[in-house]
Design an enzyme around this catalytic site. Sequence first.
Site, PDB file in Angstrom:
ATOM      1  N   LYS A  97       7.613  -9.125   0.364  1.00 44.24           N
ATOM      2  CA  LYS A  97       7.026  -8.190   1.286  1.00 44.24           C
ATOM      3  C   LYS A  97       7.460  -8.424   2.711  1.00 44.24           C
ATOM      4  CE  LYS A  97       4.414  -6.505  -1.927  1.00 44.24           C
ATOM      5  NZ  LYS A  97       2.965  -6.218  -2.205  1.00 44.24           N
ATOM      6  N   TYR A 132       4.063   4.132  -6.518  1.00 41.09           N
ATOM      7  CA  TYR A 132       2.949   3.304  -6.503  1.00 41.09           C
ATOM      8  C   TYR A 132       1.583   3.890  -5.794  1.00 41.09           C
ATOM      9  CZ  TYR A 132      -0.028  -0.170  -3.766  1.00 41.09           C
ATOM     10  OH  TYR A 132      -0.993  -0.860  -3.025  1.00 41.09           O
ATOM     11  N   LYS A 165      -1.803   4.687  -7.703  1.00 41.25           N
ATOM     12  CA  LYS A 165      -3.161   3.995  -7.025  1.00 41.25           C
ATOM     13  C   LYS A 165      -4.047   4.889  -7.213  1.00 41.25           C
ATOM     14  CE  LYS A 165      -4.055   0.390  -5.955  1.00 41.25           C
ATOM     15  NZ  LYS A 165      -4.955  -0.914  -6.848  1.00 41.25           N
ATOM     16  N   THR A 221      -5.742   1.240  -1.799  1.00 39.50           N
ATOM     17  CA  THR A 221      -5.003   1.257  -0.684  1.00 39.50           C
ATOM     18  C   THR A 221      -5.152   2.526   0.135  1.00 39.50           C
ATOM     19  OG1 THR A 221      -2.694   1.351  -0.090  1.00 39.50           O
ATOM     20  CG2 THR A 221      -3.129   2.034  -2.287  1.00 39.50           C
ATOM     21  N   ASP A 222      -4.662   2.414   1.558  1.00 36.37           N
ATOM     22  CA  ASP A 222      -4.569   3.327   2.379  1.00 36.37           C
ATOM     23  C   ASP A 222      -3.519   4.353   2.071  1.00 36.37           C
ATOM     24  OD1 ASP A 222      -2.580   1.917   3.231  1.00 36.37           O
ATOM     25  OD2 ASP A 222      -3.063   2.133   5.507  1.00 36.37           O
ATOM     26  N   GLU A 223      -2.470   3.907   1.066  1.00 38.09           N
ATOM     27  CA  GLU A 223      -1.349   4.655   0.635  1.00 38.09           C
ATOM     28  C   GLU A 223      -1.591   5.905  -0.039  1.00 38.09           C
ATOM     29  OE1 GLU A 223       2.206   2.753  -0.049  1.00 38.09           O
ATOM     30  OE2 GLU A 223       1.535   0.897   0.948  1.00 38.09           O
ATOM     31  N   ILE A 228      -4.561  -6.497 -18.427  1.00 39.16           N
ATOM     32  CA  ILE A 228      -5.678  -5.504 -18.581  1.00 39.16           C
ATOM     33  C   ILE A 228      -5.226  -4.176 -19.254  1.00 39.16           C
ATOM     34  CG2 ILE A 228      -6.635  -5.893 -16.142  1.00 39.16           C
ATOM     35  CD1 ILE A 228      -5.122  -3.719 -14.824  1.00 39.16           C
TER      36      ILE A 228
HETATM   37  P1  NAD Z   1       0.034  -8.600  -5.819  1.00 38.01           P
HETATM   38  O1  NAD Z   1       1.290  -7.848  -6.216  1.00 38.01           O
HETATM   39  O2  NAD Z   1       0.213  -9.812  -5.001  1.00 38.01           O
HETATM   40  O3  NAD Z   1      -0.906  -9.219  -7.046  1.00 38.01           O
HETATM   41  C1  NAD Z   1      -1.119  -8.650  -7.989  1.00 38.01           C
HETATM   42  C2  NAD Z   1      -1.703  -9.335  -9.098  1.00 38.01           C
HETATM   43  O4  NAD Z   1      -2.135  -8.622 -10.522  1.00 38.01           O
HETATM   44  C3  NAD Z   1      -0.832 -10.524  -9.645  1.00 38.01           C
HETATM   45  O5  NAD Z   1      -1.269 -11.818  -9.601  1.00 38.01           O
HETATM   46  C4  NAD Z   1      -0.506 -10.144 -10.921  1.00 38.01           C
HETATM   47  O6  NAD Z   1      -0.053 -11.158 -12.156  1.00 38.01           O
HETATM   48  C5  NAD Z   1      -1.427  -9.231 -11.617  1.00 38.01           C
HETATM   49  N1  NAD Z   1      -1.573  -8.171 -12.518  1.00 38.01           N
HETATM   50  C6  NAD Z   1      -0.247  -7.265 -12.616  1.00 38.01           C
HETATM   51  N2  NAD Z   1      -0.285  -6.375 -13.626  1.00 38.01           N
HETATM   52  C7  NAD Z   1      -1.319  -6.914 -14.493  1.00 38.01           C
HETATM   53  C8  NAD Z   1      -1.872  -6.868 -15.711  1.00 38.01           C
HETATM   54  N3  NAD Z   1      -1.356  -5.764 -16.428  1.00 38.01           N
HETATM   55  N4  NAD Z   1      -2.974  -7.378 -16.280  1.00 38.01           N
HETATM   56  C9  NAD Z   1      -3.371  -8.582 -15.425  1.00 38.01           C
HETATM   57  N5  NAD Z   1      -3.123  -8.754 -14.178  1.00 38.01           N
HETATM   58  C10 NAD Z   1      -2.036  -8.165 -13.689  1.00 38.01           C
HETATM   59  O7  NAD Z   1      -0.876  -7.771  -5.130  1.00 38.01           O
HETATM   60  P2  NAD Z   1      -1.748  -7.668  -3.896  1.00 38.01           P
HETATM   61  O8  NAD Z   1      -0.994  -7.496  -2.870  1.00 38.01           O
HETATM   62  O9  NAD Z   1      -2.600  -8.833  -3.959  1.00 38.01           O
HETATM   63  O10 NAD Z   1      -2.865  -6.335  -4.085  1.00 38.01           O
HETATM   64  C11 NAD Z   1      -4.007  -6.412  -4.748  1.00 38.01           C
HETATM   65  C12 NAD Z   1      -4.503  -5.006  -4.972  1.00 38.01           C
HETATM   66  O11 NAD Z   1      -4.826  -4.764  -3.374  1.00 38.01           O
HETATM   67  C13 NAD Z   1      -3.899  -4.176  -5.499  1.00 38.01           C
HETATM   68  O12 NAD Z   1      -4.671  -3.451  -6.321  1.00 38.01           O
HETATM   69  C14 NAD Z   1      -3.162  -3.552  -4.524  1.00 38.01           C
HETATM   70  O13 NAD Z   1      -3.059  -1.869  -4.779  1.00 38.01           O
HETATM   71  C15 NAD Z   1      -4.127  -3.375  -3.307  1.00 38.01           C
HETATM   72  N6  NAD Z   1      -3.835  -3.503  -1.936  1.00 38.01           N
HETATM   73  C16 NAD Z   1      -2.893  -4.155  -1.404  1.00 38.01           C
HETATM   74  C17 NAD Z   1      -2.451  -4.204  -0.207  1.00 38.01           C
HETATM   75  C18 NAD Z   1      -1.290  -4.927   0.385  1.00 38.01           C
HETATM   76  O14 NAD Z   1      -1.127  -4.844   1.575  1.00 38.01           O
HETATM   77  N7  NAD Z   1      -0.884  -6.078  -0.215  1.00 38.01           N
HETATM   78  C19 NAD Z   1      -3.142  -3.379   0.757  1.00 38.01           C
HETATM   79  C20 NAD Z   1      -4.161  -2.550   0.181  1.00 38.01           C
HETATM   80  C21 NAD Z   1      -4.567  -2.573  -1.161  1.00 38.01           C
END
Ligand code: NAD
Length: 357
Positions: free
Chosen positions: A198, A159, A163, A133-135, A59
């Site tokens: 995680k 992080y 966000k 995220t809620d963070e 991205i």
């Molecule tokens: P994750 O780390 O498992 O997955 C992130 C994905 O983004 C990966 O597939 C990675 O290859 C891709 N990625 C990273 N950098 C990139 C880039 N520069 N260009 C294209 N792709 C890229 O994360 P997740 O846990 O699936 O979280 C997804 C979203 O949800 C995030 O935005 C996170 O902030 C948000 N979120 C996560 C949680 C949680 O508990 N995991 C909770 C609330 C919100």
Amino acid sequence: MKILVTGGAGFIGSAVIRHILSDTDYQVVNLDSLTYAGNLDSIPATLLSSQYVFECVDICNREDVDRVFQQHQPDIVMHLAAESHVDRSIENPNCFVETNIIGTYNLLESARVYWLSLADEKKASFRFHHISTDEVFGDLAGKDGLFVETTAYDPSSPYSATKASADHLVRAWLRTYGLPTLITNCSNNYGPYHFPEKLIPHMILNALNGQALPIYGDGLQVRDWLYVDDHARALVLVAIKGQIGESYNIGGHNEKRNIDVVNTLCDALETLAPDKPDGIGHYRDLITFVSDRPGHDLRYAIDASKIQRELGWQPEETFETGINKTVQWYLDNTRWWQRVLSGDYQLTRRGENANGQ
Ligand code: NAD
């Protein structure tokens, strides 16, 4: 309907794509650069069809992102691509700033130029859904309340600060340029296909191997836990039916202390995996306490009543049913996590630019 999902090879993005492919007839374009967290094994081959296209794109690369918009002409963007692991953000904040802030900026600009070029009808229905995220709300230590959508941002870690920055950019693109955006802020997710760094998968796999279960500090940090498939359903609902310009909190009504999460996991393992490695009496005996993470927030808690009231969403899993499903999934899918632990998952580049074939 064509949905462009960024980060679709990650934990939550892949759940969103599995949900779209299993339960809808929407087309989906998975845009993901396949960092260490991206794993194409998380979208089973049995689900792949002409409904699905994978684009290995970063991205942060504006040219490539522009090309994806032009080529695929999406109706909706669901933006999940991010660096997401708090410990890594403390070790190396640089890629968090790059992906979460600059990458989101790139995507917004690309989306804006594309949106402005659309014919009236398609322009009127276009949506950009940013997943956060809620963070971003910071620490509720010592406070009784819950995060609501209007709670002031107060992020603690690199992080959550990146966000929060991304959320601000999304709101600015709505207000300044009129880009039709929505934001969701969700609590901690858990469930199948979760990368083993995680908390929950780390504990399950360590326990199965008879290794220590390291808990930060005193383990009294409170998080609200949501089963990932419940989150995926909520996200697609918001992307399609949410009110433009609004944000929605998503949570599981499951406030748990980390120590209680690990105890619950150990108890589930006692039932589901009673044959323990040699020398292990009870899984709980493996729990050890280690130095706390710097800046560790004590409590997050989400008020998810708005999405329930306005869009009719509520979680289907309780913490207990979700944890049992998750433990059983890791027991049944050893190949998935063994390929992650060995690094072999990174050899998979299945379906690249080719309708998943
Ligand atoms: P994750 O780390 O498992 O997955 C992130 C994905 O983004 C990966 O597939 C990675 O290859 C891709 N990625 C990273 N950098 C990139 C880039 N520069 N260009 C294209 N792709 C890229 O994360 P997740 O846990 O699936 O979280 C997804 C979203 O949800 C995030 O935005 C996170 O902030 C948000 N979120 C996560 C949680 C949680 O508990 N995991 C909770 C609330 C919100």
